[in-house]
Scaffold this active site. Structure first.
Site, PDB file in Angstrom:
ATOM      1  N   HIS A 156       0.671   3.773 -11.562  1.00  0.00           N
ATOM      2  CA  HIS A 156       1.455   4.193 -10.398  1.00  0.00           C
ATOM      3  C   HIS A 156       2.928   3.856 -10.659  1.00  0.00           C
ATOM      4  O   HIS A 156       3.239   2.877 -11.342  1.00  0.00           O
ATOM      5  CB  HIS A 156       1.025   3.439  -9.134  1.00  0.00           C
ATOM      6  CG  HIS A 156      -0.117   4.047  -8.397  1.00  0.00           C
ATOM      7  ND1 HIS A 156      -1.020   3.284  -7.686  1.00  0.00           N
ATOM      8  CD2 HIS A 156      -0.504   5.342  -8.221  1.00  0.00           C
ATOM      9  CE1 HIS A 156      -1.913   4.083  -7.121  1.00  0.00           C
ATOM     10  NE2 HIS A 156      -1.617   5.331  -7.432  1.00  0.00           N
ATOM     11  N   CYS A 250       1.931  -2.998  -3.761  1.00  0.00           N
ATOM     12  CA  CYS A 250       0.667  -2.307  -3.538  1.00  0.00           C
ATOM     13  C   CYS A 250       0.058  -2.689  -2.185  1.00  0.00           C
ATOM     14  O   CYS A 250      -0.597  -1.876  -1.539  1.00  0.00           O
ATOM     15  CB  CYS A 250      -0.325  -2.610  -4.649  1.00  0.00           C
ATOM     16  SG  CYS A 250       0.083  -1.847  -6.234  1.00  0.00           S
TER      17      CYS A 250
END
Length: 256
Positions: A156, A250
């Site tokens: 990511h 996250c």
């Protein structure tokens, strides 16, 4: 934020996950709570989204969507194991008065969509489909810069790039393709370049309010770089949640 009530590594969908490595649920909860208390101590408001049984990765709230300019974009996950999170985060967005917007193509929320000033930096290569970037730009009415990720450890964008303020980022260049590195150098010539030791503990997975930068406590070299640049690093130990491939950012879906 979503508490890690059901957090476990029950499958492996990124290189950080090892189903044979047990997770200590008590430690994970305590580390998550320490992060929440850090935000509160810094003067931020924290909304808590109720976790859903059977969704062990829901603790990684950043992936649930992207909220900015009164638009709430809900995630469309690549892997079936996480697909159910979309409905849960859409329900939370609706409870805040938003009408969640979906994309036709895969987008994994703030995992791959980071706002810098009036621009969205958008990752692709492992999770978010590049074709979603134009959908996202149209929905938000904001320019989107597409950046290719090439190292699966940094699956990511928020694992390889941290937004520090409206003009400043920190990056780990080896995570990006050559074209993306060129784009980032042109856009952010003064970016803080972070070394491998800090990148490999997800040190770039940060949340910044423009002064305080909350980051994994193991990223000590990056913390020194931040101090030298005039920021105030605030280290938090999220080592248990790192077992699922996530850290500070996250676990945090920011609302702009």
């Amino acid at each position: 934020m979503t508490p890690p009530t059901y957090f476990a590594v029950e499958y492996a969908i990124n290189p950080w996950m090892d189903v044979d490595r047990p997770v200590d649920a008590r430690v994970a909860q305590a580390q998550w709570e320490a992060l929440r208390q850090t935000y509160l101590r810094l003067g931020h408001r924290v909304d808590v989204v109720e976790p859903v049984p059977g969704l062990p990765d829901m603790v990684y709230a950043a992936n649930g969507g992207f909220i900015a300019r009164d638009i709430a974009l809900v995630a469309r996950f690549r892997f079936a194991e996480r697909a159910g999170e979309s409905a849960a985060y859409a329900e939370w967005m609706s409870s805040l008065g938003y009408r969640p917007v979906s994309t036709r193509h895969v987008n994994e929320g703030q995992g791959d969509l980071l706002m810098v000033g009036d621009t969205v930096l958008a990752g692709y290569g492992f999770r978010t489909d590049r074709r979603a970037h134009s959908e996202i730009s149209a929905a938000l009415g904001m320019p989107v810069v597409s950046l290719e990720l090439v190292d699966p450890r940094f699956y990511h964008l928020d694992t390889a790039l941290g937004v520090l303020d409206d003009h400043t980022i920190a990056i780990y260049p080896p995570a990006f393709g050559a074209s993306a590195r060129d784009q980032l150098r042109a856009l952010f010539p003064d970016a803080i370049v972070v070394g491998s030791a800090d990148a490999y503990v997800l040190g770039l997975n940060v949340v910044s309010d423009g002064l305080h930068v909350v980051l994994p406590s193991a990223a000590t070299g990056f913390a020194a770089q931040l101090r030298a640049a005039g920021f105030e690093p605030v280290g938090v130990d999220l080592s248990e949640l790192l077992k699922g491939g996530g850290s500070v950012k996250c676990c945090t879906l920011e609302v702009f």
